[in-house]
Motif scaffolding. Sequence first.
Motif, short mmCIF file in Angstrom:
data_model
loop_
_atom_site.label_atom_id
_atom_site.label_comp_id
_atom_site.label_asym_id
_atom_site.label_seq_id
_atom_site.Cartn_x
_atom_site.Cartn_y
_atom_site.Cartn_z
N GLY A 147 0.83 -1.21 0.00
CA GLY A 147 0.00 0.00 0.00
C GLY A 147 0.85 1.25 0.00
O GLY A 147 1.90 1.29 0.64
N LEU A 148 0.39 2.24 -0.71
CA LEU A 148 1.15 3.49 -0.80
C LEU A 148 1.00 4.29 0.49
O LEU A 148 -0.10 4.38 1.04
N PRO A 149 2.07 4.87 0.99
CA PRO A 149 1.97 5.63 2.24
C PRO A 149 1.11 6.87 2.08
O PRO A 149 1.08 7.49 1.02
N LYS A 150 0.41 7.22 3.14
CA LYS A 150 -0.42 8.43 3.10
C LYS A 150 0.47 9.67 3.02
O LYS A 150 1.56 9.70 3.58
N GLY A 151 -0.03 10.66 2.35
CA GLY A 151 0.69 11.93 2.29
C GLY A 151 1.94 11.89 1.44
O GLY A 151 2.83 12.74 1.60
N PHE A 152 2.03 10.95 0.51
CA PHE A 152 3.22 10.86 -0.33
C PHE A 152 3.08 11.85 -1.50
O PHE A 152 2.56 11.50 -2.56
N HIS A 153 3.51 13.07 -1.28
CA HIS A 153 3.44 14.10 -2.31
C HIS A 153 4.73 14.90 -2.28
O HIS A 153 5.24 15.24 -1.21
#
Lengths: 39, 296
Positions: free
Chosen positions: B277-283
């Motif tokens: 799963g992709l980590p939250k807040g990955f920007h």
Amino acid sequence: MEQALGRVPALQTAGVKMLTNGPESLRPTVISSWAKRLS
Amino acid sequence: MTNFPSAAQAVIVGGGIVGCSTAYHWSRLGWDVVLLERAKLTSGTTFDATGLVGQLRSSANITQLLGYSVDLYKTLEQETGQATGWKMNGGLRLACNQERWTEVKRQATTAHSFGLDMQLLTPCEAQDLWPLMVVDDAVGAAFLPTDGQPNPSDIPLSLAKGARMAGALIYEDTKVTGIEVDKGVIKGIETSQGYISCGVVIACCGQWTRDFARCVGVNVPLVSVEHQYMVTEPIAGVSPDMPTLRDPDRLTYYKEEVGGLVMGGYEPNPIMWAKKGLPKGFHYQLLESNFTILNR
């Protein structure tokens, strides 16, 4: 990396300004062989 | 939020280059379009793209589509007033064995059939265009004078401006929280700013598309992998008009940037990332550098 240095020898002495490792998503056609591993 | 739309014909989810391009083209076709981006435009993975635009592909349809992109990039900045950084410096593709050379020659035949300028060069002719490279192992090269390189973040921003000029509404910092589906038909989309009734939702979420599509029961077999590249300090002999260079037999590519080179690889055995799963807040984030990727 060796392949690149063989093609462009100037890279051997070039200063490195930035190394970037960013994720990218691959198309289904590219990763179809991996699908079973992910499901 | 006041003025947040309650209805649209189509909602585009994702503000990278695909979402911005979709908004640009659909709005110009007369669609009532809303684009939603949960952070900032380009902040997912578009911002760190290397930005080589090459038109030569094994698929004739994709080659024609990329030809359209080049035609668009020639005029987009003038149309929108937003800089794109587009530089049409051409693209070289080396062939270092007879099989690759045969493939290139076939591609040239196809390219010529729909008017794409593609020249077949000897290794020495290719070296004239890219003097820093050694061509001892090369059989030949393809040169496409209309290939080039943009600023990867500026192209989508220019497309977004063009979309707005055509009536599209674009909202940043707006997260999609759900999709309403009735008997298999999209009815609307729930967001952190409110509900939008719509008949079409277009997933342009890049590496987030797999997770997004799963919420309506659609499996998109998409996976994120690490992609490593380096940018050098200025190198003597590198000029701004040097073509981009692809070396498929050595699995590397190059482009000029501020007097130096960008060098990256086509990883034959890439490292998958965020499999759980992709980590939250990955920007606007990158991964830890890992040049062993290029040696796998």
